[in-house]
Design an enzyme around this catalytic site. Structure first.
Site, PDB file in Angstrom:
ATOM      1  N   ASN A  24       0.829  -1.322   0.126  1.00 27.62           N
ATOM      2  CA  ASN A  24       0.223  -0.124   0.423  1.00 27.62           C
ATOM      3  C   ASN A  24       0.404   1.543  -0.469  1.00 27.62           C
ATOM      4  OD1 ASN A  24      -2.467  -1.534   0.463  1.00 27.62           O
ATOM      5  ND2 ASN A  24      -2.506  -1.216   2.507  1.00 27.62           N
ATOM      6  N   ASP A  26       1.001   4.874   2.565  1.00 30.55           N
ATOM      7  CA  ASP A  26       0.296   4.839   3.670  1.00 30.55           C
ATOM      8  C   ASP A  26       0.414   6.949   3.636  1.00 30.55           C
ATOM      9  OD1 ASP A  26       0.292   1.962   4.388  1.00 30.55           O
ATOM     10  OD2 ASP A  26       2.088   3.035   6.260  1.00 30.55           O
ATOM     11  N   GLY A  54       2.011  -6.668   4.071  1.00 29.81           N
ATOM     12  CA  GLY A  54       3.011  -7.360   3.610  1.00 29.81           C
ATOM     13  C   GLY A  54       4.615  -7.661   3.377  1.00 29.81           C
ATOM     14  N   ASN A  56       5.762  -4.381   4.832  1.00 28.92           N
ATOM     15  CA  ASN A  56       6.578  -3.786   5.610  1.00 28.92           C
ATOM     16  C   ASN A  56       6.774  -5.218   6.503  1.00 28.92           C
ATOM     17  OD1 ASN A  56       4.940  -1.641   5.506  1.00 28.92           O
ATOM     18  ND2 ASN A  56       3.221  -2.115   7.143  1.00 28.92           N
ATOM     19  N   GLY A 224       1.442  -5.699  22.966  1.00 28.74           N
ATOM     20  CA  GLY A 224       1.675  -4.310  23.133  1.00 28.74           C
ATOM     21  C   GLY A 224       3.055  -4.958  24.083  1.00 28.74           C
ATOM     22  N   ARG A 226       3.429  -5.749  27.195  1.00 31.47           N
ATOM     23  CA  ARG A 226       2.866  -7.040  28.404  1.00 31.47           C
ATOM     24  C   ARG A 226       4.168  -7.493  27.195  1.00 31.47           C
ATOM     25  NH1 ARG A 226      -2.686  -7.970  29.230  1.00 31.47           N
ATOM     26  NH2 ARG A 226      -2.974  -6.264  27.978  1.00 31.47           N
ATOM     27  N   GLY A 253       3.658  -4.640  14.979  1.00 27.53           N
ATOM     28  CA  GLY A 253       3.638  -6.280  14.435  1.00 27.53           C
ATOM     29  C   GLY A 253       3.636  -6.714  12.866  1.00 27.53           C
ATOM     30  N   ASP A 254       3.746  -5.297  12.538  1.00 24.57           N
ATOM     31  CA  ASP A 254       4.627  -6.370  10.549  1.00 24.57           C
ATOM     32  C   ASP A 254       6.116  -6.590  11.311  1.00 24.57           C
ATOM     33  OD1 ASP A 254       2.139  -5.787   9.931  1.00 24.57           O
ATOM     34  OD2 ASP A 254       2.749  -3.986   9.276  1.00 24.57           O
ATOM     35  N   GLY A 289       6.463   6.368  11.574  1.00 27.56           N
ATOM     36  CA  GLY A 289       6.088   5.463  10.736  1.00 27.56           C
ATOM     37  C   GLY A 289       6.159   4.340   9.905  1.00 27.56           C
TER      38      GLY A 289
HETATM   39  O1  RIB Z   1       0.268  -2.238   9.534  1.00 36.08           O
HETATM   40  C1  RIB Z   1       0.409  -1.404   9.059  1.00 36.08           C
HETATM   41  C2  RIB Z   1       0.250  -1.501   7.694  1.00 36.08           C
HETATM   42  O2  RIB Z   1      -1.496  -1.337   7.500  1.00 36.08           O
HETATM   43  C3  RIB Z   1       0.191  -0.355   7.370  1.00 36.08           C
HETATM   44  O3  RIB Z   1       1.532   0.083   6.243  1.00 36.08           O
HETATM   45  C4  RIB Z   1      -1.250   0.133   6.070  1.00 36.08           C
HETATM   46  O4  RIB Z   1      -0.374  -0.105   4.912  1.00 36.08           O
HETATM   47  C5  RIB Z   1      -1.716  -0.850   6.653  1.00 36.08           C
HETATM   48  O5  RIB Z   1      -1.705  -1.893   5.661  1.00 36.08           O
END
Ligand code: RIB
Length: 310
Positions: A24, A26, A54, A56, A224, A226, A253-254, A289
């Protein structure tokens, strides 16, 4: 060298990971707090950047030392072209990133004063990935130690990718985000699930932690600040993440998923892989970011060496 520890003078080969998922653009606004319906707020900062769960995760794994093959679909537009150059700049093989007819996927993100976020995604070309296209890309799973998947692409394509990856001998890691309950009813051959707390509540883990979704060897629950839960058959272990003060949690998370996949591919045990991924995710919250904030391997190792209390 396969298996065993690396000998003096021997260079350890970076493992290969295939990431199937979204790409994506962003558009992120920093706001003092999230707006309520009907309200107009003024942002203190606006930023356009490459994102998508993906891509990320692919960037996080590549910066941590993996050889990454990205499989997905970009729009037939300027963003699509620029995204390919960006992936190449990160050293990511993008031969599996197809050109769709629609626009490149886009995400609208707000980040509040606490570093928390809200995200609205328009999938665009990400939704042109099909199960048929997946079976044309089987070569991109050959000799991959891990296939890493999320749910911003159509579920049929994700399920098809998991099948192809499994047949090629890869470990299949699914980060079912954004959550789709159907993903747990499809018999996708998942080896490891990475979920956040909210997603974990929806999982068929049974009344007692330790009752696994069918065929799954481990469920990792990120929570997070924890402790992270590492759930295997009949057992839940906890790993404390480093203590940090986040400025922006987008992509944390990514980062965790990408670095965990790399660590698993390198042969680290579950707990050590989670430690490495937690350190990377904590670092990713210290800068604004998603991809911009993702650390290189050296920074992750350095944070780990400082311990949980910074
Ligand atoms: O997890 C973050 C992502 O979620 C962002 O980069 C956004 O594009 C969404 O896919």
């Amino acid at each position: 060298m396969h298996g065993g520890s690396c000998c003096e003078g021997e260079v350890k080969k970076a493992p290969t990971i295939s990431v199937v998922g979204s790409l994506n653009v962003d558009l992120t606004f920093r706001v003092p707090r999230f707006p309520v319906p009907g309200e107009t707020l003024t942002a203190s900062q606006a930023m356009t950047a490459f994102g998508g769960k993906g891509a990320n995760q692919a960037v996080a794994a590549a910066r941590a030392g993996a050889r990454v093959r990205m499989i997905g679909c970009l729009g037939n537009d300027e963003y699509g072209e620029r995204y390919r150059e960006h992936l190449a700049g990160e050293g990511i093989d993008h031969a599996g990133v197809l050109a769709g007819a629609g626009p490149t996927g886009a995400a609208f993100i707000t980040v509040d004063g606490e570093g928390e976020n809200t995200i609205v995604v328009h999938p665009g070309a990400n939704h042109e990935l099909t199960v048929a296209k997946m079976s044309e890309l089987t070569d991109l799973f050959t000799e991959s130690a891990v296939a890493l998947l999320q749910l911003e692409c159509p579920l049929d394509a994700v399920a098809g990718a998991a099948e192809v990856a499994k047949d090629a001998g890869a470990t299949v890691i699914l980060n079912p985000s954004p959550w789709d309950p159907e993903s747990m009813e499809r018999n996708i051959p998942i080896d490891i699930l990475i979920v956040n707390e909210r997603e974990a509540e929806a999982l068929p883990l049974g009344s007692e932690m330790g009752c696994m979704p069918q065929g799954c060897e481990a469920v990792i629950v990120t929570r997070g600040a924890r402790s992270t839960w590492v759930i295997t058959e009949g057992r839940t272990q906890e790993v404390e993440p480093p203590v940090v003060t986040p400025v922006d949690t987008v992509g944390a998370g990514d980062t965790f998923a990408g670095v965990f996949a790399l660590a698993h591919a390198e042969g680290l045990g579950l707990l050590d892989a989670v430690r490495l991924a937690n350190a990377a995710a904590a670092l990713a919250t210290l800068r604004p970011g998603a991809q911009e904030a993702m650390p290189a391997r050296g920074e992750i190792e350095e944070m780990l060496s400082r311990g949980v209390r910074q």
